[in-house]
Design a protein around this motif. Structure first.
Motif, PDB file in Angstrom:
ATOM      1  N   VAL A 155       0.840  -1.200   0.000  1.00  0.00           N
ATOM      2  CA  VAL A 155       0.000   0.000   0.000  1.00  0.00           C
ATOM      3  C   VAL A 155       0.874   1.248   0.000  1.00  0.00           C
ATOM      4  O   VAL A 155       0.638   2.198  -0.751  1.00  0.00           O
ATOM      5  N   MET A 156       1.912   1.240   0.830  1.00  0.00           N
ATOM      6  CA  MET A 156       2.781   2.413   0.979  1.00  0.00           C
ATOM      7  C   MET A 156       3.534   2.746  -0.302  1.00  0.00           C
ATOM      8  O   MET A 156       3.874   3.895  -0.548  1.00  0.00           O
ATOM      9  N   ASP A 157       3.810   1.735  -1.106  1.00  0.00           N
ATOM     10  CA  ASP A 157       4.612   1.932  -2.311  1.00  0.00           C
ATOM     11  C   ASP A 157       3.930   2.884  -3.292  1.00  0.00           C
ATOM     12  O   ASP A 157       4.559   3.815  -3.790  1.00  0.00           O
ATOM     13  N   GLU A 158       2.685   2.626  -3.570  1.00  0.00           N
ATOM     14  CA  GLU A 158       1.931   3.434  -4.550  1.00  0.00           C
ATOM     15  C   GLU A 158       0.500   3.555  -4.038  1.00  0.00           C
ATOM     16  O   GLU A 158      -0.417   2.956  -4.613  1.00  0.00           O
ATOM     17  N   PRO A 159       0.297   4.327  -2.957  1.00  0.00           N
ATOM     18  CA  PRO A 159      -1.018   4.297  -2.301  1.00  0.00           C
ATOM     19  C   PRO A 159      -2.193   4.500  -3.261  1.00  0.00           C
ATOM     20  O   PRO A 159      -3.133   3.710  -3.241  1.00  0.00           O
ATOM     21  N   GLN A 160      -2.113   5.491  -4.134  1.00  0.00           N
ATOM     22  CA  GLN A 160      -3.286   5.781  -4.950  1.00  0.00           C
ATOM     23  C   GLN A 160      -3.583   4.685  -5.963  1.00  0.00           C
ATOM     24  O   GLN A 160      -4.718   4.288  -6.148  1.00  0.00           O
ATOM     25  N   ILE A 161      -2.528   4.168  -6.582  1.00  0.00           N
ATOM     26  CA  ILE A 161      -2.710   3.085  -7.556  1.00  0.00           C
ATOM     27  C   ILE A 161      -3.319   1.859  -6.874  1.00  0.00           C
ATOM     28  O   ILE A 161      -4.268   1.255  -7.370  1.00  0.00           O
ATOM     29  N   VAL A 162      -2.765   1.533  -5.703  1.00  0.00           N
ATOM     30  CA  VAL A 162      -3.235   0.343  -4.998  1.00  0.00           C
ATOM     31  C   VAL A 162      -4.675   0.541  -4.513  1.00  0.00           C
ATOM     32  O   VAL A 162      -5.526  -0.334  -4.692  1.00  0.00           O
ATOM     33  N   ILE A 163      -4.965   1.698  -3.946  1.00  0.00           N
ATOM     34  CA  ILE A 163      -6.325   1.961  -3.445  1.00  0.00           C
ATOM     35  C   ILE A 163      -7.336   1.916  -4.590  1.00  0.00           C
ATOM     36  O   ILE A 163      -8.385   1.276  -4.478  1.00  0.00           O
ATOM     37  N   ASP A 164      -7.006   2.546  -5.708  1.00  0.00           N
ATOM     38  CA  ASP A 164      -7.929   2.543  -6.858  1.00  0.00           C
ATOM     39  C   ASP A 164      -8.177   1.129  -7.373  1.00  0.00           C
ATOM     40  O   ASP A 164      -9.319   0.746  -7.636  1.00  0.00           O
ATOM     41  N   ALA A 165      -7.095   0.379  -7.536  1.00  0.00           N
ATOM     42  CA  ALA A 165      -7.232  -0.995  -8.039  1.00  0.00           C
ATOM     43  C   ALA A 165      -8.078  -1.836  -7.087  1.00  0.00           C
ATOM     44  O   ALA A 165      -8.978  -2.560  -7.514  1.00  0.00           O
ATOM     45  N   LEU A 166      -7.799  -1.697  -5.800  1.00  0.00           N
ATOM     46  CA  LEU A 166      -8.534  -2.505  -4.827  1.00  0.00           C
ATOM     47  C   LEU A 166     -10.009  -2.116  -4.775  1.00  0.00           C
ATOM     48  O   LEU A 166     -10.879  -2.972  -4.630  1.00  0.00           O
ATOM     49  N   ARG A 167     -10.281  -0.815  -4.900  1.00  0.00           N
ATOM     50  CA  ARG A 167     -11.694  -0.385  -4.892  1.00  0.00           C
ATOM     51  C   ARG A 167     -12.451  -0.987  -6.072  1.00  0.00           C
ATOM     52  O   ARG A 167     -13.573  -1.459  -5.918  1.00  0.00           O
ATOM     53  N   THR A 168     -11.813  -0.983  -7.247  1.00  0.00           N
ATOM     54  CA  THR A 168     -12.471  -1.556  -8.428  1.00  0.00           C
ATOM     55  C   THR A 168     -12.731  -3.052  -8.233  1.00  0.00           C
ATOM     56  O   THR A 168     -13.811  -3.549  -8.537  1.00  0.00           O
ATOM     57  N   LEU A 169     -11.719  -3.729  -7.701  1.00  0.00           N
ATOM     58  CA  LEU A 169     -11.871  -5.170  -7.507  1.00  0.00           C
ATOM     59  C   LEU A 169     -12.889  -5.488  -6.413  1.00  0.00           C
ATOM     60  O   LEU A 169     -13.649  -6.440  -6.509  1.00  0.00           O
ATOM     61  N   LYS A 170     -12.892  -4.663  -5.381  1.00  0.00           N
ATOM     62  CA  LYS A 170     -13.869  -4.837  -4.302  1.00  0.00           C
ATOM     63  C   LYS A 170     -15.292  -4.666  -4.840  1.00  0.00           C
ATOM     64  O   LYS A 170     -16.199  -5.431  -4.512  1.00  0.00           O
ATOM     65  N   ASP A 171     -15.481  -3.657  -5.701  1.00  0.00           N
ATOM     66  CA  ASP A 171     -16.793  -3.446  -6.335  1.00  0.00           C
ATOM     67  C   ASP A 171     -17.196  -4.655  -7.170  1.00  0.00           C
ATOM     68  O   ASP A 171     -18.366  -4.956  -7.316  1.00  0.00           O
ATOM     69  N   HIS A 172     -16.189  -5.323  -7.714  1.00  0.00           N
ATOM     70  CA  HIS A 172     -16.435  -6.515  -8.525  1.00  0.00           C
ATOM     71  C   HIS A 172     -16.810  -7.719  -7.648  1.00  0.00           C
ATOM     72  O   HIS A 172     -17.294  -8.728  -8.144  1.00  0.00           O
ATOM     73  N   GLY A 173     -16.532  -7.610  -6.343  1.00  0.00           N
ATOM     74  CA  GLY A 173     -16.909  -8.683  -5.421  1.00  0.00           C
ATOM     75  C   GLY A 173     -15.736  -9.397  -4.767  1.00  0.00           C
ATOM     76  O   GLY A 173     -15.917 -10.252  -3.898  1.00  0.00           O
ATOM     77  N   VAL A 174     -14.513  -9.064  -5.190  1.00  0.00           N
ATOM     78  CA  VAL A 174     -13.316  -9.718  -4.643  1.00  0.00           C
ATOM     79  C   VAL A 174     -13.095  -9.253  -3.193  1.00  0.00           C
ATOM     80  O   VAL A 174     -13.346  -8.096  -2.865  1.00  0.00           O
TER      81      VAL A 174
END
Ligand code: C2E
Ligand code: CA
Ligand code: CA
Ligand code: CA
Length: 278
Positions: A155-174
């Protein structure tokens, strides 16, 4: 006496060189063995602390050393990350996990989830989100059966990239778990921003639980997880008293040698069969 810089350099140089050769050699072997499909994905059960039913598994890479043993992922994952190989290996881990999710479902354990570890370079790949979605679809997996484990350092490495990717995947149900929680000192500010489902209490805190000794950190972490509405899982539970203590603290699940070690997929199927269908 003051040592001069060139003395130090001469002293350390051969060692550095040797390590680099060793590393390059390992990377070459890893690349070959991966290409030859020699890497394996083993699975360690995660149990509900109260019922001791297996509710999930974590996929863990195993690299046969050609001599009946295995090279630890603690050794080769850093090399795979450093060399960039982790992008392809991680992709294989994702696909292999989805293939196993499909088989697990076909064997009647529809509720079981499979967790996979994701490294920093995988997030830097622009196609990461799409690759996860594709793997799920190709193996006809319900997205909620897949869980991604992310450490604080990812998360610390690229917070925004990681947060955005995770939000999209979370919305997908992951599902998303924060791994080795408490070892990075850094995640507090991200806890609210990350779309988390589960908090994994690092083994180092769990092993601090000794009879008669209070375990302040582990207690604080579980309380924090509960208050944030997250499920909590204790890693590295080896002793009965650690499991009992975690139950008392309100921790939901556990993973550790007390319950089961990582095992090949076929052994996992046998274990689930013995434990009865979930
Ligand atoms: P991790 O994600 O923290 O995985 C848990 C490690 O703790 C595993 O080591 C597991 O075998 C070990 N473990 C589980 N229960 C116990 C216990 O009761 N006692 C003790 N002493 N150890 C226990 P393993 O399999 O050697 O993996 C080491 C690390 O390698 C993992 O740590 C993870 O960071 C990394 N890794 C493994 N597979 C993958 C992968 O597919 N992708 C990535 N990116 N990293 C991986
Ligand atoms: Ca993990
Ligand atoms: Ca962990
Ligand atoms: Ca750990």
């Amino acid at each position: 006496a003051k040592k001069n810089i060139s003395d130090n350099f001469e002293y350390f140089a051969p060692e550095i060189e040797e390590k680099t050769t060793w590393q390059l050699n390992m990377i070459r072997r890893l690349r070959n063995d991966f290409a030859d499909r020699k890497l394996q994905l083993w699975f360690q059960p995660q149990v509900d602390l109260v019922t001791e039913q297996v509710v999930g598994v974590e996929g863990l890479l195993r690299w046969p050393d050609g001599d009946g043993g295995y090279i630890s992922p603690a050794v080769f994952i850093p090399l795979a990350e450093y060399s960039g190989l982790i992008v392809d290996i991680g992709q294989w881990v994702l696909e292999e996990s989805c293939r196993r999710i499909q088989q697990i479902k076909q064997n009647g354990y529809e509720e079981l989830r499979v967790a996979v570890n994701i490294s920093i370079p995988q997030f830097r790949d622009r196609c990461f989100v799409q690759k996860v979605k594709d793997a799920l679809r190709n193996f006809d997996c319900q997205p909620s059966r897949l869980e991604l484990e992310i450490t604080e350092s990812v998360v610390m490495d690229e917070p925004q990239i990681v947060i955005d990717a995770l939000r999209t995947l979370k919305d997908h149900g992951v599902a998303i778990a924060i791994d080795d929680f408490g070892t990075g000192f850094s995640s507090m500010s991200y806890l609210q921003k990350l779309p988390l489902d589960r908090l994994k209490v690092d083994r180092s805190f769990v092993s601090d639980i000794k009879p008669g000794k209070s375990a302040v950190i582990v207690e604080t972490i579980v309380t924090l997880g509960n208050k944030l509405g997250l499920s909590t899982i204790a890693e590295g539970v080896e002793k009965r008293e650690q499991a009992s203590y975690m139950i008392k603290l309100g921790c939901d699940e556990a993973q550790g040698y007390l319950f089961a070690k990582p095992m090949p997929f076929d052994e996992l199927m046998v274990l689930l069969e013995e434990k009865g269908k979930t």
